[in-house]
Design an enzyme around this catalytic site. Sequence first.
Site, PDB file in Angstrom:
ATOM      1  CB  CYS A 266     -15.147  -4.344  -3.595  1.00 14.23           C
ATOM      2  SG  CYS A 266     -15.748  -2.874  -4.433  1.00 14.23           S
TER       3      CYS A 266
HETATM    4  N1  LIG Z   1     -18.802   0.920  -3.280  1.00 17.78           N
HETATM    5  C1  LIG Z   1     -17.525   0.751  -3.546  1.00 17.78           C
HETATM    6  O1  LIG Z   1     -16.659   0.940  -2.698  1.00 17.78           O
HETATM    7  C2  LIG Z   1     -17.074   0.317  -4.927  1.00 17.78           C
HETATM    8  C3  LIG Z   1     -15.727   0.475  -5.264  1.00 17.78           C
HETATM    9  C4  LIG Z   1     -15.289   0.089  -6.524  1.00 17.78           C
HETATM   10  C5  LIG Z   1     -16.204  -0.476  -7.403  1.00 17.78           C
HETATM   11  N2  LIG Z   1     -17.511  -0.643  -7.051  1.00 17.78           N
HETATM   12  C6  LIG Z   1     -18.410  -1.208  -8.061  1.00 17.78           C
HETATM   13  O2  LIG Z   1     -19.152  -0.155  -8.645  1.00 17.78           O
HETATM   14  C7  LIG Z   1     -20.470  -0.573  -8.978  1.00 17.78           C
HETATM   15  C8  LIG Z   1     -21.482   0.302  -8.269  1.00 17.78           C
HETATM   16  O3  LIG Z   1     -21.302   0.162  -6.873  1.00 17.78           O
HETATM   17  P1  LIG Z   1     -21.891   1.185  -5.804  1.00 17.78           P
HETATM   18  O4  LIG Z   1     -21.260   0.831  -4.506  1.00 17.78           O
HETATM   19  O5  LIG Z   1     -21.807   2.571  -6.317  1.00 17.78           O
HETATM   20  O6  LIG Z   1     -23.416   0.732  -5.788  1.00 17.78           O
HETATM   21  P2  LIG Z   1     -24.651   1.506  -5.119  1.00 17.78           P
HETATM   22  O7  LIG Z   1     -25.653   0.465  -4.783  1.00 17.78           O
HETATM   23  O8  LIG Z   1     -24.152   2.422  -4.056  1.00 17.78           O
HETATM   24  O9  LIG Z   1     -25.184   2.418  -6.306  1.00 17.78           O
HETATM   25  C9  LIG Z   1     -25.734   1.902  -7.458  1.00 17.78           C
HETATM   26  C10 LIG Z   1     -26.867   2.811  -7.898  1.00 17.78           C
HETATM   27  O10 LIG Z   1     -27.355   2.328  -9.150  1.00 17.78           O
HETATM   28  C11 LIG Z   1     -28.778   2.512  -9.167  1.00 17.78           C
HETATM   29  N3  LIG Z   1     -29.332   1.643 -10.194  1.00 17.78           N
HETATM   30  C12 LIG Z   1     -29.488   0.300 -10.163  1.00 17.78           C
HETATM   31  N4  LIG Z   1     -29.972  -0.138 -11.346  1.00 17.78           N
HETATM   32  C13 LIG Z   1     -30.136   0.941 -12.132  1.00 17.78           C
HETATM   33  C14 LIG Z   1     -30.587   1.140 -13.456  1.00 17.78           C
HETATM   34  N5  LIG Z   1     -30.944   0.124 -14.215  1.00 17.78           N
HETATM   35  N6  LIG Z   1     -30.630   2.392 -13.929  1.00 17.78           N
HETATM   36  C15 LIG Z   1     -30.250   3.439 -13.150  1.00 17.78           C
HETATM   37  N7  LIG Z   1     -29.794   3.315 -11.902  1.00 17.78           N
HETATM   38  C16 LIG Z   1     -29.732   2.084 -11.398  1.00 17.78           C
HETATM   39  C17 LIG Z   1     -29.189   2.207  -7.749  1.00 17.78           C
HETATM   40  O11 LIG Z   1     -30.452   2.782  -7.445  1.00 17.78           O
HETATM   41  C18 LIG Z   1     -28.044   2.839  -6.943  1.00 17.78           C
HETATM   42  O12 LIG Z   1     -28.332   4.178  -6.614  1.00 17.78           O
HETATM   43  C19 LIG Z   1     -20.530  -2.048  -8.589  1.00 17.78           C
HETATM   44  O13 LIG Z   1     -20.183  -2.818  -9.696  1.00 17.78           O
HETATM   45  C20 LIG Z   1     -19.449  -2.163  -7.523  1.00 17.78           C
HETATM   46  O14 LIG Z   1     -18.940  -3.478  -7.440  1.00 17.78           O
HETATM   47  C21 LIG Z   1     -17.963  -0.235  -5.832  1.00 17.78           C
END
Ligand SMILES: NC(=O)c1ccc[n+]([C@@H]2O[C@H](COP(=O)([O-])OP(=O)(O)OC[C@H]3O[C@@H](n4cnc5c(N)ncnc54)[C@H](O)[C@@H]3O)[C@@H](O)[C@H]2O)c1
Length: 432
Positions: free
Chosen positions: A271
């Site tokens: 983030c």
């Molecule tokens: N991790 C955090 O602390 C956090 C907090 C707030 C916001 N975010 C935001 O949330 C979003 C997700 O982050 P995250 O940390 O959960 O990511 P992550 O990498 O942990 O999880 C994302 C998942 O999406 C899957 N994926 C990718 N492309 C795909 C597709 N086309 N179809 C289906 N699945 C698909 C991946 O395999 C993965 O399992 C990002 O935009 C991030 O910036 C993250």
Amino acid sequence: MQDLINKLERRQARCGVIGLGYVGLPLALEFARNGFHVTGIDLDERKISAIQAGRSYIVDTRDEEIAEPVKAGKFIATNDFSVIRELDTINICVPTPLRKTKDPDLTYIVAAVDEIKKYLHPGMLVILESTTYPGTTEEVVRPKLEESGLLAGKDFALAFSPERIDPGNGRFNTRNIPKVVGGCTEACTKVAKKLYEASVETVVPVSSTQVAEMVKLLENTFRSVNIGLVNEIALMCSSLKVDVWEVIDAAKTKPFGFMAFYPGPGLGGHCIPIDPFYLSWKAKMNGFDARFIELAGAINESMPRFVVERITDALNRKRKSVNGARVHLLGVAYKEGVNDIRESPALTVMKLLAEKGAILSYSDPYIPKVDEEGFQLESVDLKNGFLGSVDCVVILTAHREVDYDAVVRSAPLIVDTRNALHGCKADNVVRL
Ligand SMILES: NC(=O)c1ccc[n+]([C@@H]2O[C@H](COP(=O)([O-])OP(=O)(O)OC[C@H]3O[C@@H](n4cnc5c(N)ncnc54)[C@H](O)[C@@H]3O)[C@@H](O)[C@H]2O)c1
């Protein structure tokens, strides 16, 4: 849309979550916990198998929290997007990284939306949760979904709701972190609000998707800029030979107008190091130069180099060079209490030390292996006096599970970048 509102009220709506990572999995489980049938869709077979086996891959989620809804038939995971035909709602929680040029990479959002488009049907609700620049929902997601012939706000509802989860935070979780939501139309906001109200304590509706997108970027830019400021204060204090940690501890006794942020070896996670650049990119497209974001980014990115300088100086005082020194990194996750090494400043510190010829080892109770950036290392067990055999220990992540008294007793030299040794006056300790 009234049909969907009724179904949501009766918990009869079938919910879907695309992307079952740190954001998507807890959200899917929260929907299931509150009575919905939830289908999680991910491309990663390992995550799907883990869910089917009732096994968690996220620190804040226990195995039982997955196993129970799976066993009860309330939660299934698949890589087959055609299940969207049967779903009433879909939340998109896929990654939004930066390209090497620091431009937004929307590939994952676009891929997910292309799949939804194939199976979109009237009466459905689609919510984007991935962090992104203001305008993405209206300018990228909406036109793609409308290629299906269905119209947002009329045939289906479309909204943006930023995800604010803080992995490793024992107090705030999906349920008690207020959820901001903005739809393409008032009706879209209303139906999206209904979905979250079933599972989240407080829902905060805003007037548009752009406002909701901007809220998240304000929050993360606020953190990045304040961390940049305190990192610069730390650099200043270092040249003035003032203890920055003592300064912050005293400053935070002011009951108003001050909020403590702490310096460290650099930003990590998915983030704070990334999201502000989504905003500065969009600002640039509109001829605006986001100076605070760029400056904070530059200061924060300089911190790993400063840490290496501190290590070099500390070894130098012991008549040792970095070249050939055994340097042990304590904590490599991007922050305490998480098993996530993505964007961790530890990786940059490791790279810089390796370039100077240091012999590296590490331990981290959350990261058993590092297989990144050309490194292949395994976490070392700190028992058997291992720390007595290295030249320098560098605390990069202050995990609570570490016995810091034992570290101070056994390591010949410690560079503490997190103030994990708060109050310790030992001669072998050097602070950031
Ligand atoms: N991790 C955090 O602390 C956090 C907090 C707030 C916001 N975010 C935001 O949330 C979003 C997700 O982050 P995250 O940390 O959960 O990511 P992550 O990498 O942990 O999880 C994302 C998942 O999406 C899957 N994926 C990718 N492309 C795909 C597709 N086309 N179809 C289906 N699945 C698909 C991946 O395999 C993965 O399992 C990002 O935009 C991030 O910036 C993250």
